[in-house]
Design an enzyme around this catalytic site. Structure first.
Site, mmCIF file in Angstrom:
data_model
loop_
_atom_site.group_PDB
_atom_site.id
_atom_site.type_symbol
_atom_site.label_atom_id
_atom_site.label_comp_id
_atom_site.label_asym_id
_atom_site.label_seq_id
_atom_site.Cartn_x
_atom_site.Cartn_y
_atom_site.Cartn_z
ATOM 1 N N TRP A 83 0.717 11.284 -8.755
ATOM 2 C CA TRP A 83 -0.099 12.151 -7.913
ATOM 3 C C TRP A 83 0.295 12.025 -6.443
ATOM 4 O O TRP A 83 0.531 10.926 -5.941
ATOM 5 C CB TRP A 83 -1.580 11.805 -8.057
ATOM 6 C CG TRP A 83 -2.158 12.237 -9.360
ATOM 7 C CD1 TRP A 83 -2.424 11.452 -10.446
ATOM 8 C CD2 TRP A 83 -2.542 13.571 -9.722
ATOM 9 N NE1 TRP A 83 -2.938 12.209 -11.475
ATOM 10 C CE2 TRP A 83 -3.025 13.512 -11.060
ATOM 11 C CE3 TRP A 83 -2.521 14.804 -9.077
ATOM 12 C CZ2 TRP A 83 -3.492 14.630 -11.736
ATOM 13 C CZ3 TRP A 83 -2.971 15.924 -9.740
ATOM 14 C CH2 TRP A 83 -3.458 15.840 -11.061
ATOM 15 N N THR A 84 0.331 13.165 -5.767
ATOM 16 C CA THR A 84 0.632 13.211 -4.337
ATOM 17 C C THR A 84 -0.266 14.245 -3.671
ATOM 18 O O THR A 84 -0.598 15.268 -4.260
ATOM 19 C CB THR A 84 2.107 13.588 -4.089
ATOM 20 O OG1 THR A 84 2.954 12.624 -4.730
ATOM 21 C CG2 THR A 84 2.436 13.590 -2.606
ATOM 22 N N TYR A 85 -0.641 13.944 -2.450
ATOM 23 C CA TYR A 85 -1.372 14.902 -1.611
ATOM 24 C C TYR A 85 -0.387 15.590 -0.677
ATOM 25 O O TYR A 85 0.531 14.962 -0.145
ATOM 26 C CB TYR A 85 -2.451 14.188 -0.792
ATOM 27 C CG TYR A 85 -3.012 15.024 0.342
ATOM 28 C CD1 TYR A 85 -3.890 16.068 0.087
ATOM 29 C CD2 TYR A 85 -2.651 14.771 1.664
ATOM 30 C CE1 TYR A 85 -4.398 16.849 1.119
ATOM 31 C CE2 TYR A 85 -3.155 15.533 2.703
ATOM 32 C CZ TYR A 85 -4.030 16.575 2.425
ATOM 33 O OH TYR A 85 -4.524 17.348 3.447
ATOM 34 N N ALA A 157 6.703 10.018 0.924
ATOM 35 C CA ALA A 157 6.845 10.136 -0.527
ATOM 36 C C ALA A 157 8.123 10.905 -0.846
ATOM 37 O O ALA A 157 8.528 11.796 -0.087
ATOM 38 C CB ALA A 157 5.639 10.862 -1.120
ATOM 39 N N GLY A 159 10.011 12.861 -4.193
ATOM 40 C CA GLY A 159 9.966 13.321 -5.582
ATOM 41 C C GLY A 159 11.004 14.412 -5.781
ATOM 42 O O GLY A 159 10.878 15.502 -5.214
ATOM 43 N N GLY A 170 11.385 17.344 -3.022
ATOM 44 C CA GLY A 170 11.956 16.560 -1.935
ATOM 45 C C GLY A 170 11.072 15.488 -1.360
ATOM 46 O O GLY A 170 10.633 14.583 -2.068
ATOM 47 N N CYS A 188 0.509 8.007 -6.142
ATOM 48 C CA CYS A 188 1.659 7.440 -6.856
ATOM 49 C C CYS A 188 1.247 6.411 -7.907
ATOM 50 O O CYS A 188 2.072 5.602 -8.348
ATOM 51 C CB CYS A 188 2.654 6.824 -5.879
ATOM 52 S SG CYS A 188 3.261 8.004 -4.652
#
Length: 241
Positions: A83-85, A157, A159, A170, A188
């Site tokens: 998970w990412t914001y 981050a 990805g 990216g 994450c």
């Protein structure tokens, strides 16, 4: 040697969106563009942008790590990670490069070497702002030690998704986002670590200044020059949301 020099002076396009871009719009554009690179119809490209507040789930994300009290939009993606914001105050950098061919500072078909170079790029950028970011074994992204709490926190981050060895998705670099918006997820999948930003670390700077340093550091790490171009017309409409 002549082949290396030819690669070294080949520019990569850089496009910057001045307004926030909805996530689905960005994903669809990237998907189409990656196909064009694969077909030999488009050049490699970096895209600097911001998104409105939202959460994205990578291929390893657990549903139990999503709380979302803010009721932000949620998108499941095909990138790696959890998970990412994403939201205003973050410099999103989408990286579309052709890993089928060798590059001056990393070999072809080597995703690990490519990601290491992306990490080096952001580390060098942050060094110019007196921020010491580090890679950590077993943890994706870049980390700093909070000078007050002495705890490690993530500041960027990473990805990446490969489609036929063309990269997309990216990097998300935290300049000055609302850090409380991370409370809707376990970032994450790492409950024991926090999230920080350049602003929280005492660096008050502008997107333009960060972008300038990113471009300088890019040429040091990747050798390629960057050629600025305007985003396509379908990405230049008023997308504030």
């Amino acid at each position: 040697m002549k082949e290396f020099l030819a690669m070294a002076i080949t520019p990569i396009f850089l496009q910057k969106s001045k307004k926030v871009v909805p996530y689905p719009t960005a994903i669809q554009w990237m998907k189409n563009y990656v196909q064009e690179i694969f077909d030999g119809k488009a050049a490699e490209c970096l895209w600097f942008l911001e998104h409105p507040p939202l959460y994205t789930a990578g291929t390893s994300a657990k549903e139990s790590d999503l709380f979302n009290p803010q009721n932000f939009p949620v998108f499941h993606t095909n990138r790696g990670g959890q998970w990412t914001y994403h939201g205003p105050g973050m410099r999103i950098i989408y990286v579309m490069m052709d890993l089928r061919k060798p590059h001056p500072t990393f070999p072809d078909h080597d995703i690990r070497a490519f990601i290491h170079k992306l990490e080096d790029w952001i580390i060098l950028t942050l060094q110019q702002f007196n921020i010491a970011a580090e890679k950590k074994e077993g943890r994706v992204g870049l980390w700093v030690t909070d000078p007050v709490t002495k705890k490690e926190k993530k500041i960027a981050a990473i990805g990446i998704k490969l489609s036929h060895w063309i990269s997309w998705h990216g990097i998300a670099l935290n300049i000055n986002p609302k850090l409380e918006n991370y409370s809707g997820i376990v970032p994450c999948g790492l409950k024991e670590y926090g999230i920080t930003s350049m602003h929280e670390l005492g660096i008050n700077t502008s997107f333009d200044m960060v972008d300038q340093v990113l471009c300088q550091a890019w040429q040091q790490v990747f050798v390629y020059s960057l050629k600025l171009r305007s985003p396509p017309s379908d990405l230049m409409v008023d997308q504030d949301s």
